[in-house]
Design an enzyme around this catalytic site. Structure first.
Site, PDB file in Angstrom:
ATOM      1  CD  GLU A  23      34.171  37.610  40.082  1.00  0.00           C
ATOM      2  OE1 GLU A  23      34.989  38.171  39.345  1.00  0.00           O
ATOM      3  OE2 GLU A  23      33.810  38.067  41.186  1.00  0.00           O
ATOM      4  CE  LYS A  70      34.116  41.740  38.864  1.00  0.00           C
ATOM      5  NZ  LYS A  70      35.130  41.560  37.814  1.00  0.00           N
ATOM      6  CG  ASP A  92      37.732  35.930  40.913  1.00  0.00           C
ATOM      7  OD1 ASP A  92      38.638  36.234  40.122  1.00  0.00           O
ATOM      8  OD2 ASP A  92      37.533  36.533  41.987  1.00  0.00           O
ATOM      9  CE  LYS A 125      41.315  43.813  37.943  1.00  0.00           C
ATOM     10  NZ  LYS A 125      41.964  42.667  38.636  1.00  0.00           N
ATOM     11  NE  ARG A 130      58.318  60.847  26.163  1.00  0.00           N
ATOM     12  CZ  ARG A 130      59.328  60.015  25.961  1.00  0.00           C
ATOM     13  NH1 ARG A 130      60.566  60.426  26.060  1.00  0.00           N
ATOM     14  NH2 ARG A 130      59.094  58.770  25.618  1.00  0.00           N
TER      15      ARG A 130
END
Length: 289
Positions: free
Chosen positions: A199, A165, A220, A133, A98
Site C-alpha cells: 500500500e 501497509k 490508498d 473489515k 431469530r
C-alpha cells in the site's frame, strides 16, 4: 470458504448464546406436539445469501425440522417472494427463528450492497473486492455473501498473503531501511505462490515498490487524477488496487481511471440488514397449557 464445519460451529455458538438454557417462552406456552410452518418472505428486493446458514439454525435446534430453500444463494428476489419454507416442531422453529433471521438478513444485505457496487463498475474491467473489515467470527459468512453479490475476496487473513501497509513502511523508514531492499528480502523468503501487495499513499512511493517486483500496488486515498497517474506509472508491472473512501457515488469514476481492483470496506462494515420476515403459522394443537 463457507464449509459445513464452519457453518455448524458458528451457528451452534449463536444458538447457545440466544438460548443457553432453552427457550423458556416456547417451552412453557406451547405443547410439545405442536407443529409450525413458517415462510421466509422478502419485504424488499435484494440478492439472497445464507440459505445453508438459515437452514442450519433450525436443523441444529431440532433435526426433525425440515427446511426447503426456494431460491439459491446469489439469486435476485422481489418483495413478497417466498424464499424458504420451514416445517417442524413449533418449539424448535420458534427457538431458532431469530438466529436464522439474523444471519440471512445480514448476509443478504451484504450480497445486495455488493451487487450494487458491481453494477456501478460494469464494463470497466475493475473488480470489486472486500477487505478484512468484517465482523469478528463471521468473516467466512460475510465473504461468502460478497461473492454471492458478484464481488471478490481479498486475502482471507493475515496468514494468506503479504500486504505491507503504510504503518509497515513507516517503521522501515524510521529504521532507515530501504523499502525496495526490505521487500526484496521478504519476497526471497516466500514460496513463489505467495502474493505480495504493498500500500502506498503518495505517487513518489510507487517506483521503490515496483523495483522490488511486487504483485499488486494499492493506491490508498488517491485523488482521481493521482489514480490515473499511478496507473500510468505502474504501466502493467503490477496489479493496481484502489482503496479508501469508496462509495456508490464515487466507485464508477474510480473504476474509469484504469485500476484493476477496488477494495471496499463498506461491503461488510456498513451493509444494512435486509428486511426479511418469517411468517409463522402454528398447528391447532399448539394451545396454551
Amino acid at each position: 470458504m463457507l464449509t459445513r464445519t464452519v457453518i455448524e460451529r458458528v451457528v451452534a455458538a449463536a444458538l447457545e448464546e440466544d438460548a443457553p438454557w432453552g427457550d423458556l417462552t416456547s417451552e412453557t406456552l406451547l405443547v410439545e406436539s405442536a407443529v409450525a410452518r413458517a415462510d421466509l418472505v422478502a419485504r424488499e428486493s435484494g440478492v439472497f445469501s445464507g440459505g445453508e446458514v438459515f437452514a442450519a439454525a433450525f436443523v441444529l435446534t431440532d433435526p426433525r425440522i425440515d427446511v426447503q430453500l426456494h431460491v439459491e444463494d446469489g439469486a435476485y428476489f422481489l418483495p413478497g417472494e417466498r424464499l424458504a419454507t420451514v416445517i417442524g416442531p413449533a418449539r424448535g422453529v420458534l427457538t431458532a427463528e431469530r438466529v436464522a433471521l439474523n444471519f440471512v438478513q445480514r448476509m443478504s444485505g451484504i450480497s445486495t450492497l455488493t451487487a450494487q457496487y458491481v453494477a456501478e463498475v460494469a464494463h470497466t474491467g475493475a473488480r470489486i473486492a472486500d477487505t478484512r473489515k468484517t465482523t469478528p467470527g463471521l468473516r467466512a459468512f460475510e465473504r461468502h455473501a460478497v461473492r454471492m453479490g458478484g464481488g471478490h475476496n481479498h486475502r482471507f487473513s493475515l496468514s494468506d498473503a503479504v500486504m505491507a501497509k503504510d504503518n509497515h513502511l513507516a517503521v522501515l523508514a524510521q529504521k532507515g531501511v530501504s523499502v525496495t531492499a526490505a521487500l526484496q528480502g521478504a519476497i526471497a523468503q516466500l514460496p513463489h505462490t505467495t502474493h505480495v501487495e504493498v500500500e502506498v499513499d503518495r505517487l513518489d512511493q510507487i517506483d521503490a515498490v515496483l523495483a522490488a517486483g511486487v504483485g499488486t500496488v494499492m493506491l490508498d486515498n488517491f485523488s482521481l487524477d493521482d489514480l490515473r497517474a499511478g496507473v500510468e506509472r505502474i504501466a502493467g508491472q503490477a496489479l493496481v488496487d484502489a482503496s479508501g473512501g469508496v462509495t456508490l457515488e464515487t466507485v464508477r469514476a474510480i473504476a474509469e481511471t484504469g485500476v484493476d481492483v477496488i477494495s471496499v470496506g463498506a461491503l461488510t462494515h456498513s451493509a444494512r440488514a435486509l428486511d426479511l420476515g418469517l411468517d409463522i403459522g402454528i398447528d391447532a394443537e399448539s394451545v396454551p397449557r
